[in-house]
Structure formats: C-alpha cells, structure tokens
Design a protein around this motif. Sequence first.
Motif: not given
Length: 384
Positions: A43, A46-47, A50, A54, A56, A91, A93, A347, A351-352, A355
Amino acid sequence: MTTTETGLPLFVLGRGTDPHSERGVDCPGELPTASDPALVERARRAKAALGERVFVLGHHYQRDEVIQFADVTGDSFKLARDAAARPQAEYIVFCGVHFMAESADILTNDDQKVVLPDMAAGCSMADMATFDQVEECWEALQDAGIAETTVPVTYMNSSADIKAFCGRNGGAVCTSSNARRALEWAFSRGEKVLFLPDQHLGRNTAVLEMGLSLDDCVVYNPHRPNGGLTAEQLRRAKMILWKGHCSVHGRFTAECVDEVRERIPGVNVLVHPECRHEVVTKADYVGSTEYIINRLREAPAGSSWAVGTELNLVKRLGQMFPDKNVTFLDKTVCYCSTMNRIDLPHLVWALESLAAGQVVNQITVDPETTRWAKVALDRMLALP
C-alpha cells in the motif's frame, strides 16, 4: 439475485449485483490475500508511486489498517468537501461507503475520478429509501393535498437520486451537525417536512432541539399502502419521518444506558443523534461524530465516558485519549458491517490498479442527478 450453494447471496460476498440496492455490487479482479504480510508495504509503495495524483479519504468508522493510509479523516460531508478542495488530485480513493463516494463525485471536477475500493461497501440506512418509494410517498402527499406545503430534507446518508429528488422539489440535504438549521430553513419555506431516510435523527432534532412534540411526528412506512398513514394523519403532522434507521446506532437501547450507569459510577453517556429517541433522552450528551470527538478531546482527565456510536471509532477514541476511560455503550460488538468491507486487501488492490494505469470501481453519478443533487447540497452549504 444470484446465490451461492450455501444460499448466501453473492453480493454479501462482494460479488454479483443487487439491482434493488443503493449500489451495484461488483468487485472485479484478484484481491491479495488478507494474510499477505507485505500488504502494508505494498500500500505504501503504490501510494508513493501515485504521489499527488491520488488523494485518500478515510471515514471515522474505517478499520485502523485502512485509516493509516488516509490523507484526511472525517465524517461523510467533511470528506466530500475535502475531496472538492483537491482539484489537482486525479484520483479520489474514498474509504467509506457508496453514498459518500457519490457525494464526492458530485462535488469534484469532471476530470477527477472517484474510486470506492469495494463496491459492496454500501449503507443499510441509504438502502431503506429508494427513488421509486420516495416518488410514491410524494404522490401520497399530493393526494392528501399537502405536497405543495411540504419541504423534503434528506440526510447525507442517502443515495444521489434521493438528494436529487430533494433538489428538484425545493428541498435540501443535512448532516447530523446541521440538521436543526436545515429544519429551521425548511419550516421557513413550508408547513411540513418530509425527512429522509433516518427517522431517529429527524425526530430527535424536531422534538429535542426545536420544541415540536412526538404527536407532531408520523412515520411513513414505504412497505405499507399509503405509508401506513391516513390522509388526515399526513395533514395533521408537521414532521413526516421516513421509516429508516442506522443498523449500528439503532442497536443501542435505554437498557444499555441504565446498565452502563450501574456498572460505571459517574459515567458520562455520549451518543449520536441517529440513536433511538429513548436512548438520546437518557444520554448526557448528544451530537455528531465530530461533536463526539471534540467532546472527548475537551473532557477532563480521569473522566469516564460510554460512547454510543460505531465501535471502530470508539476503540480509536480510547487510544487517542488514554487519560480518559472510554467504553462502548453496549456490551455487544457493533461494527458497521458495510463500512468494514473496505479492508487492506481492497485498498491495496485499488491503489496498485491505479498505479498500473487501470481505474477500478469508479463511482460516476449521471449529469442530471448530479445537477439536482448539487442544488440540494448547495442549499445546505448556504445555511446560516
């Protein structure tokens, strides 16, 4: 509705579609297993990949494993506004439930994409009022000759098409923190209010904050002809309450309050206004999620508090304020089951996927619904 061999509907398991529900339920793709020890690191990677693309959002009722990755936390409306204040984020999320993601889509720019990690994360309260049911209710009010003097007000915990219904018919949206102001606004424009979909918030606000009586309130049951009410009952009422409730807050009883007072001498009982009327009248303090957090923040060290709201939040409040004795109002475990659908595997998957350039579980509200829902939301934002 499709079911498994065990008889369980597939939408309970996060697969399949329930057309009669607030949301379409579908979770395509392969989820990582919950036992994967690398989930937290995945996580984070991936975050980080981005970056500012992104944003969240984490609702207060989310699991700790999810809330740790939220850029902001809050209640449903605060998060929708936070999303709208981040136009640079490609994005959004939304770690919450479906109606919250819808509100975020309504309030954000057209080029932003709102993602709900698990489409099975709905809201039982929002599901208790469908568009067709509300249209039938409005027809009953028209038949009784009172539709023109009735202002519809819907709680944030409702689907986009219910918000749009209110927008088209001169009504507004409210939150648990501004319900009184919304009702005062509505009564300045009409003689009656149709309050959707939570009967308890409507009743508690009207009776305990605005001086109306219980006799001024009637409950419209969408599963009974004419809502189970006569035309005369509708004409006499000032508050027409929809027969809906929160499956979490509705579990607390007056006996819960009596038991905790006997068990913990001097305890302060703090509850959400979605609780039943008899619970709210026995409590010491009543308020929205943000109110509950702030009340505990300001409470003196060593004080004892029994809190009647979702258990993830109550446990987190105990961790946030270790100098106070914070306990759950009920002895029974009471998580919000649909809110808990957003877990770390979902989640990570969302996220992945983003990405990797794949947009999954995007929440999109059609332009006409968006237009009228935003009218209702803007009326709320304009409240004094």
